[in-house]
Write a protein that holds these residues in place. Structure first.
Motif, PDB file in Angstrom:
ATOM      1  N   CYS A 175       0.848  -1.186   0.000  1.00 53.70           N
ATOM      2  CA  CYS A 175       0.000   0.000   0.000  1.00 53.70           C
ATOM      3  C   CYS A 175       0.889   1.243   0.000  1.00 53.70           C
ATOM      4  O   CYS A 175       1.838   1.319   0.768  1.00 53.70           O
ATOM      5  CB  CYS A 175      -0.890   0.057   1.246  1.00 53.70           C
ATOM      6  SG  CYS A 175      -2.086  -1.287   1.377  1.00 53.70           S
ATOM      7  N   TRP A 176       0.575   2.219  -0.847  1.00 54.81           N
ATOM      8  CA  TRP A 176       1.278   3.495  -0.785  1.00 54.81           C
ATOM      9  C   TRP A 176       0.267   4.633  -0.670  1.00 54.81           C
ATOM     10  O   TRP A 176      -0.885   4.509  -1.081  1.00 54.81           O
ATOM     11  CB  TRP A 176       2.190   3.690  -1.990  1.00 54.81           C
ATOM     12  CG  TRP A 176       1.518   3.671  -3.348  1.00 54.81           C
ATOM     13  CD1 TRP A 176       1.514   2.652  -4.242  1.00 54.81           C
ATOM     14  CD2 TRP A 176       0.763   4.733  -3.952  1.00 54.81           C
ATOM     15  NE1 TRP A 176       0.805   2.978  -5.370  1.00 54.81           N
ATOM     16  CE2 TRP A 176       0.333   4.263  -5.228  1.00 54.81           C
ATOM     17  CE3 TRP A 176       0.399   6.009  -3.564  1.00 54.81           C
ATOM     18  CZ2 TRP A 176      -0.438   5.037  -6.087  1.00 54.81           C
ATOM     19  CZ3 TRP A 176      -0.369   6.796  -4.424  1.00 54.81           C
ATOM     20  CH2 TRP A 176      -0.777   6.317  -5.668  1.00 54.81           C
ATOM     21  N   TYR A 177       0.741   5.723  -0.087  1.00 48.19           N
ATOM     22  CA  TYR A 177      -0.123   6.887   0.143  1.00 48.19           C
ATOM     23  C   TYR A 177       0.669   8.159  -0.129  1.00 48.19           C
ATOM     24  O   TYR A 177       1.795   8.312   0.323  1.00 48.19           O
ATOM     25  CB  TYR A 177      -0.621   6.918   1.594  1.00 48.19           C
ATOM     26  CG  TYR A 177      -1.372   5.670   2.003  1.00 48.19           C
ATOM     27  CD1 TYR A 177      -2.734   5.534   1.791  1.00 48.19           C
ATOM     28  CD2 TYR A 177      -0.685   4.610   2.592  1.00 48.19           C
ATOM     29  CE1 TYR A 177      -3.407   4.377   2.156  1.00 48.19           C
ATOM     30  CE2 TYR A 177      -1.348   3.451   2.962  1.00 48.19           C
ATOM     31  CZ  TYR A 177      -2.706   3.335   2.743  1.00 48.19           C
ATOM     32  OH  TYR A 177      -3.362   2.192   3.100  1.00 48.19           O
ATOM     33  N   ARG A 227      16.137   8.105  -3.125  1.00 50.37           N
ATOM     34  CA  ARG A 227      17.023   7.054  -3.649  1.00 50.37           C
ATOM     35  C   ARG A 227      17.276   5.962  -2.616  1.00 50.37           C
ATOM     36  O   ARG A 227      17.398   4.796  -2.961  1.00 50.37           O
ATOM     37  CB  ARG A 227      18.340   7.676  -4.098  1.00 50.37           C
ATOM     38  CG  ARG A 227      18.211   8.569  -5.324  1.00 50.37           C
ATOM     39  CD  ARG A 227      19.575   9.027  -5.818  1.00 50.37           C
ATOM     40  NE  ARG A 227      19.479   9.866  -7.007  1.00 50.37           N
ATOM     41  CZ  ARG A 227      19.344  11.181  -6.978  1.00 50.37           C
ATOM     42  NH1 ARG A 227      19.307  11.815  -5.807  1.00 50.37           N
ATOM     43  NH2 ARG A 227      19.246  11.876  -8.104  1.00 50.37           N
ATOM     44  N   GLU A 228      17.378   6.344  -1.324  1.00 51.86           N
ATOM     45  CA  GLU A 228      17.610   5.364  -0.254  1.00 51.86           C
ATOM     46  C   GLU A 228      16.747   5.730   0.954  1.00 51.86           C
ATOM     47  O   GLU A 228      17.244   6.280   1.933  1.00 51.86           O
ATOM     48  CB  GLU A 228      19.089   5.340   0.144  1.00 51.86           C
ATOM     49  CG  GLU A 228      20.011   4.790  -0.924  1.00 51.86           C
ATOM     50  CD  GLU A 228      21.433   4.636  -0.408  1.00 51.86           C
ATOM     51  OE1 GLU A 228      21.631   3.881   0.565  1.00 51.86           O
ATOM     52  OE2 GLU A 228      22.333   5.293  -0.957  1.00 51.86           O
ATOM     53  N   PRO A 229      15.465   5.407   0.907  1.00 50.97           N
ATOM     54  CA  PRO A 229      14.596   5.767   2.034  1.00 50.97           C
ATOM     55  C   PRO A 229      14.741   4.857   3.245  1.00 50.97           C
ATOM     56  O   PRO A 229      14.267   5.187   4.330  1.00 50.97           O
ATOM     57  CB  PRO A 229      13.193   5.664   1.436  1.00 50.97           C
ATOM     58  CG  PRO A 229      13.334   4.640   0.358  1.00 50.97           C
ATOM     59  CD  PRO A 229      14.709   4.816  -0.207  1.00 50.97           C
ATOM     60  N   VAL A 244       9.217   8.202   2.173  1.00 53.22           N
ATOM     61  CA  VAL A 244       9.983   8.942   1.171  1.00 53.22           C
ATOM     62  C   VAL A 244       9.716  10.426   1.402  1.00 53.22           C
ATOM     63  O   VAL A 244       8.580  10.884   1.298  1.00 53.22           O
ATOM     64  CB  VAL A 244       9.592   8.531  -0.257  1.00 53.22           C
ATOM     65  CG1 VAL A 244      10.394   9.326  -1.272  1.00 53.22           C
ATOM     66  CG2 VAL A 244       9.806   7.037  -0.438  1.00 53.22           C
ATOM     67  N   ASP A 245      10.765  11.159   1.702  1.00 49.28           N
ATOM     68  CA  ASP A 245      10.664  12.587   2.017  1.00 49.28           C
ATOM     69  C   ASP A 245      11.275  13.376   0.864  1.00 49.28           C
ATOM     70  O   ASP A 245      12.488  13.402   0.692  1.00 49.28           O
ATOM     71  CB  ASP A 245      11.401  12.871   3.328  1.00 49.28           C
ATOM     72  CG  ASP A 245      11.233  14.299   3.802  1.00 49.28           C
ATOM     73  OD1 ASP A 245      10.486  15.054   3.165  1.00 49.28           O
ATOM     74  OD2 ASP A 245      11.855  14.649   4.829  1.00 49.28           O
ATOM     75  N   VAL A 270       5.578  13.965   0.687  1.00 52.67           N
ATOM     76  CA  VAL A 270       5.870  12.730   1.414  1.00 52.67           C
ATOM     77  C   VAL A 270       5.070  11.590   0.782  1.00 52.67           C
ATOM     78  O   VAL A 270       3.898  11.752   0.416  1.00 52.67           O
ATOM     79  CB  VAL A 270       5.500  12.840   2.916  1.00 52.67           C
ATOM     80  CG1 VAL A 270       5.661  11.485   3.611  1.00 52.67           C
ATOM     81  CG2 VAL A 270       6.370  13.879   3.599  1.00 52.67           C
ATOM     82  N   LYS A 271       5.709  10.451   0.674  1.00 54.98           N
ATOM     83  CA  LYS A 271       5.044   9.233   0.241  1.00 54.98           C
ATOM     84  C   LYS A 271       5.327   8.142   1.267  1.00 54.98           C
ATOM     85  O   LYS A 271       6.482   7.948   1.667  1.00 54.98           O
ATOM     86  CB  LYS A 271       5.552   8.801  -1.134  1.00 54.98           C
ATOM     87  CG  LYS A 271       4.926   7.503  -1.647  1.00 54.98           C
ATOM     88  CD  LYS A 271       5.483   7.122  -3.010  1.00 54.98           C
ATOM     89  CE  LYS A 271       4.916   5.800  -3.494  1.00 54.98           C
ATOM     90  NZ  LYS A 271       5.470   5.410  -4.819  1.00 54.98           N
TER      91      LYS A 271
END
Length: 560
Positions: A97-99, A151-153, A139-140, A173-174
């Motif tokens: 799931c992504w948001y 690239r490297e979360p 992911v910021d 943000v993701k």
């Protein structure tokens, strides 16, 4: 048929507008152009069609909102988001799931996102480097923002029953959630809100508009590399990314610090230090790690401080743990280099650090020649060249490693003697040792009537555990040299426990006869040594200073 279909849709649209405050009507034209309507609050006969197309509800409808738990979508700020319900279609299967977050139109660009994870349980942390069975990624930033960790979360995993907060560095943000085996033992719940930077006081401080580079200048293309110039009190903040919230994983941050004057000082002010202080929320299973230094103590996440411009400079310490940072770190120059590294995977815990940068006002110009970090040759010639009547040297105000020895060789010309005294002298307990020491005299200062540390020529020794300071007391040599040595078994992050301000000067002690031992200025003239010569009042002006205003009597004896 086309006409009938259009009429059916128009009729459906009109009916939906008329009763939208009561029910939701879903219209699907059949092959015969008949009207099919299903009510979301109706009997179970319509459950199949409601599963096929979940209907959008009004904001604030609470548990009736069937869309809020869907995966892979853009959500509104302030919306509660939870993991999907476990059902026969997803149980025991992989789930991702992504948001993303939809911001309000017209909102200023200088805002950040505060994500509050209320509950979290996904995957298992293995060796602090890998998440087994599932993970969470934050992911910021993206390609359009000034900084980004896309690239490297890194990965978060484990369990957190207490709310944990992440405060982004950017306005994008993701959040990505993945599990290899979705069950009722895998879940997450979070909400979000947007805040202007000025509202995040602990990060940006007072009046951030006056100090646009207070958090350093970002190195282009990096997420957390920053450079600081001309730091002074409250103008430079060295912080972990996303402070005061959770710091991200897979970090390799570098901070280059500079002040106009030595000695550069890195210190905490009323904030807690939290770098890898806990590896899980249960303190019985994962005891809180106290603040310490070293590779063995800090194997996963750590903050390294170097005494110089880069990582090739001497390493002062590598720190981690949870609690109040007990000391300042003071460098030997105007430069300091800081590195912050976090493991690729870790728990949804730990909030990092916030240091201020300034300089310690313990620097004076000493007339002499310096060898290494703290060994000095203080000569009468150097003092004369400086046009000063007295020389000055101070106790060590910066860090030094365990088993450090510093020397001050005060050297006069032939016929001179040396006077040393301390206008200011304090003896404290060792407050910031690098190495713990439980014995006596962990740090000491010894004065020798010699040109080297001769145990037979000790005038006085001061120890941190039992000595009293002696201010404005003269220590006078009997020869042209006096030797002062400081020894530390413990080392220190922020200077000596023996704080002193030392003055020294030289006096002409030329005699024309033989001095009489244990007298102030008595002399004997032996005929076989001095068949002819001079006689005069003492050239050593210190004699007159040491009598305290009393009369000075200097007998001269002639022996034929």
């Amino acid at each position: 048929i086309i006409v009938i279909t259009i009429v059916s849709w128009l009729y459906c649209l009109g009916l939906w507008i008329a009763i939208s405050s009561l029910v939701f009507v879903q219209c699907v034209p059949s092959s015969s152009s008949a009207l099919t309507a299903s009510l979301t609050g109706s009997s179970s006969g319509n459950s199949a069609s409601s599963n096929a197309m979940q209907s959008p509800q009004k904001r604030g409808s609470g548990a009736a909102d069937l869309t809020k738990d869907q995966c892979n979508k853009t959500v509104d700020i302030f919306e509660d988001v939870s993991s999907p319900e476990v059902n026969s279609l997803n149980v025991g299967r992989p789930l991702t799931c992504w948001y993303r977050f939809r911001t309000l139109k017209g909102a200023p660009r200088d805002f950040v996102l505060r994500l509050r994870f209320k509950k979290f349980k996904v995957g298992t942390l293995l060796n602090a480097t890998y998440c087994e069975g599932g993970y969470l990624q934050i992911v910021d930033g993206n390609a359009k923002t000034d900084v980004s960790n896309r690239r490297e979360p890194g990965m978060f995993c484990g369990e957190a029953e207490q709310p944990q907060t992440f405060i982004s560095e950017t306005n994008y943000v993701k959040v990505l959630f993945h599990t290899d085996n979705f069950t009722d033992q895998t879940y997450f719940t979070f909400d979000s809100r947007a805040e202007q930077q000025t509202e995040v006081y602990l990060r940006y401080g007072q009046h951030p508009e006056l100090y646009p580079n207070r958090r350093g200048e970002v190195v282009q293309g990096s997420y957390c590399e920053r450079e600081y110039r001309d730091c002074r009190l409250q103008t430079c903040y060295v912080q972990s990314p996303a402070y005061p919230g959770l710091y991200p994983r897979a970090l390799n941050c570098r901070y280059k610090l500079h002040t106009r004057q030595p000695y550069i000082k890195l210190y905490l002010q009323n904030e807690q230090f939290g770098v890898d202080g806990q590896r899980c929320e249960n303190v019985m299973t994962c005891p809180i790690r106290p603040i310490g230094s070293g590779k063995e103590h800090c194997p996963y996440d750590w903050l390294a401080v170097y005494d110089g411009r880069d990582e090739h400079s001497p390493l002062i310490g590598k720190f981690c743990g949870l609690g109040k940072f007990p000391f300042s770190i003071i460098g030997t120059s105007q430069y300091m280099y800081v590195e912050f590294v976090t493991s690729p995977a870790g728990p949804l815990l730990n909030t990092g650090f916030h240091f201020n940068v300034g300089n310690w006002p313990g620097h004076v110009e000493t007339a002499g020649i310096k060898h290494g970090i703290c060994d000095w040759l203080l000569s009468s010639d150097s003092l004369k060249d400086s046009s000063a009547s007295e020389g000055i040297f101070l106790s060590i105000a910066h860090w030094y490693p365990p088993n450090t020895s510093c020397s001050y060789h005060i050297k006069g010309r032939i016929g001179e003697i040396v006077r040393l005294y301390f206008p200011s002298f304090r003896i404290n307990r060792i407050e910031s040792p690098i190495l713990k020491y439980d014995g006596d005299c962990g740090e000491s200062l010894t004065i020798y009537d010699s040109d080297h540390p001769d145990p037979a020529r000790i005038i006085k020794t001061f120890c941190d555990t039992f000595s009293r300071p002696m201010e404005k007391v003269d220590f006078v040599s009997t020869s042209p040299s006096l030797y002062v040595q400081f020894d530390s078994k413990t080392g220190s992050y922020s200077g000596s426990s023996l704080y002193y301000w030392a003055h020294y000067d030289f006096f002409n002690n030329t005699r024309f006869g033989d001095p009489v031992p244990n007298t102030l200025c008595d002399e004997v003239m032996y005929a076989w040594k001095h068949p002819g010569g001079k006689i005069r009042s003492p050239m050593n002006s210190l004699i007159f200073k040491r009598t305290g205003g009393a009369d000075v009597r200097c007998p001269y004896k002639f022996v034929g």
